[in-house]
Scaffold this motif. Structure first.
Motif, short mmCIF file in Angstrom:
data_model
loop_
_atom_site.label_atom_id
_atom_site.label_comp_id
_atom_site.label_asym_id
_atom_site.label_seq_id
_atom_site.Cartn_x
_atom_site.Cartn_y
_atom_site.Cartn_z
N SER A 1 155.91 58.78 -16.71
CA SER A 1 155.78 57.37 -16.32
C SER A 1 156.42 56.46 -17.37
O SER A 1 156.88 55.36 -17.06
N LYS A 2 156.48 56.97 -18.61
CA LYS A 2 157.18 56.28 -19.69
C LYS A 2 158.12 57.28 -20.36
O LYS A 2 157.67 58.32 -20.84
N SER A 3 159.40 56.98 -20.39
CA SER A 3 160.36 57.88 -21.03
C SER A 3 160.31 57.70 -22.55
O SER A 3 160.21 56.58 -23.06
N PRO B 1 156.04 55.24 -10.46
CA PRO B 1 155.51 55.85 -11.68
C PRO B 1 154.14 56.50 -11.53
O PRO B 1 153.48 56.81 -12.51
N ASP C 1 153.68 56.30 -28.72
CA ASP C 1 154.55 57.38 -28.21
C ASP C 1 154.16 58.72 -28.81
O ASP C 1 154.15 59.75 -28.12
#
Length: 331
Positions: A28-30, A302, A49
Motif C-alpha cells: 500500500s506504500k512503496s 491500496p 518505513d
C-alpha cells in the motif's frame, strides 16, 4: 548433471531473493530498496518505513514462504499415499478440521497460549483427516479420487458451516474471521517462531519417507510385495501432513489449492520421483504463495484482497482441468 543442478540452485536462490525484495518493497506504500537495506543495517525505531519492513512485511513474506512450502509438501504426500490426483489438505478436510477445533478453542478457551493454539490446530487437522477417510472407507467406491474429493468437500463445508454457526452463537465471529479468510498481513510473528520446531519435524519426516512414497504410490499390493510396511509409511505421511497443515492454519488461517496445484507442477518438471517432488514442491509452494500475496496487494490497491481469492483464481480452473483430464482415475 552436477553443473545443471548448480545452475538450478543458483537460479532458485536468485528468484527467492527477488521474491523477498519485491515483497518488502511493494505494498500500500512503496518503500525504496535502499531504505529496506538500511532497515537491516541501521534500524531506527522512529522511522515508520523501518517499522513497516521489520514488523509487518518481513514476517509476512517469511510466513508466506513457509506456509506455501508446508501446504505444498502436504499435498504431495497426500497425492502419493492415496494415488489421488485431487488430494490436498484443503479438499480432504484437513484444513477444515483445524479451523473447526480453533473455533472451539476460541469459544471455550479464549485466553489460550499461542503454543496451545498450535497444538489444538494439529488436533483439528488429525480430526478432519480421520473423519473424511473413515467415512470414505465405509462407502462403496469411497476411496476413488473423485468420490473422495467430493466427500472431503462436503464434510469440509459441513465443518465450516458448523464452525461459523458456533462462532455466531457465541459471538466470536469477528475473532475467528481471520482463520476463515486468511490474511497474511495479520500474522503473529510469535506464532511463526513457535511453529518452527513443529515444521522442522514435519519436513524432516516428509523428506525421510519420500523414497518409500515412490513405492507406496505404485499400489498397496505392489508395495507390500516389495517388503514395505504400507500402514506405517501412510501413517507417517499423514502425521507429517497433519503437522504441516495444522501449523499453517494456526499461523495464517485456511488457504486453499496450494497443496493441489504445486505437486502437479513439480511432478511435471522433475518427474515421478518423490525424492525430488517433495523438495521441489516445498520450494515452489513457498514462492507461489509469496507471489500470490504480492498480487493480492494490487487487485484492489491500496486495499488488501484476501489471499484465498488469488489462490482460487489459479486453483479453481486447475481443479476443473484435472477432473476433465483425468476423470475418476487414480494415478
Amino acid at each position: 548433471m552436477l553443473k545443471k543442478r548448480t545452475i538450478q540452485v543458483v537460479f532458485l536462490i536468485l528468484f527467492l531473493l527477488i521474491t523477498v525484495s519485491v515483497s518488502l518493497i511493494y505494498g500500500s506504500k512503496s518503500i525504496s530498496l535502499t531504505t529496506v537495506l538500511d532497515t537491516f543495517i541501521h534500524f531506527d525505531t522512529e522511522n515508520m518505513d523501518h517499522l513497516i519492513v521489520r514488523t509487518s512485511r518481513l514476517p509476512r513474506v517469511l510466513g508466506a514462504l513457509l506456509i506455501g512450502a508446508f501446504l505444498a509438501v502436504s499435498g504431495a504426500l497426500m497425492q502419493g499415499i492415496t494415488r489421488n490426483f485431487l488430494a490436498s489438505p484443503s479438499i480432504m478436510g484437513v484444513s477444515d478440521g483445524s479451523v473447526f477445533v480453533i473455533t472451539l478453542c476460541l469459544i471455550f478457551l479464549p485466553n489460550v497460549a499461542p503454543t496451545m493454539m498450535i497444538i489444538y490446530s494439529l488436533i483439528g487437522s488429525a480430526f478432519g483427516a480421520i473423519l473424511v477417510f473413515s467415512i470414505a472407507r465405509l462407502l462403496p467406491g469411497g476411496m476413488t479420487p473423485l468420490t473422495l474429493a467430493i466427500l472431503g468437500t462436503i464434510l469440509g463445508t459441513f465443518l465450516n458451516g458448523l464452525s461459523q454457526a458456533l462462532a455466531t452463537y457465541f459471538q466470536v465471529s469477528q475473532n475467528i474471521s481471520f482463520w476463515y479468510n486468511a490474511r497474511l498481513h495479520q500474522m503473529d510473528p510469535t506464532l511463526i517462531k513457535l511453529a518452527i520446531p513443529f515444521a522442522i519435524f514435519g519436513l524432516i519426516l516428509a523428506f525421510t519417507i519420500a523414497r518409500y512414497i515412490n513405492i507406496v504410490s505404485l499400489g498397496d499390493d505392489t508395495a507390500q510385495g516389495l517388503g514395505i510396511n504400507v500402514i506405517l509409511i501412510k501413517s507417517l505421511a499423514m502425521l507429517s501432513v497433519v503437522i504441516l497443515t495444522g501449523i499453517s492454519v494456526a499461523i495464517a488461517g485456511k488457504i486453499a489449492f496450494i497443496g493441489l496445484i504445486i505437486p502437479h507442477i513439480a511432478r511435471f518438471l522433475v518427474g515421478q520421483n518423490y525424492k525430488r517432488i517433495i523438495p521441489f514442491s516445498c520450494i515452489f509452494g513457498g514462492l507461489f504463495l509469496a507471489w500470490s500475496d504480492i498480487i493480492s496487494r494490487y487487485i484492489n490497491h491500496p486495499f488488501e484482497t484476501p489471499i484465498g481469492v488469488v489462490t482460487a483464481i489459479f486453483g479453481v480452473p486447475f481443479f476443473l482441468y484435472l477432473i476433465h483430464k483425468k476423470g475418476g482415475r487414480s494415478f
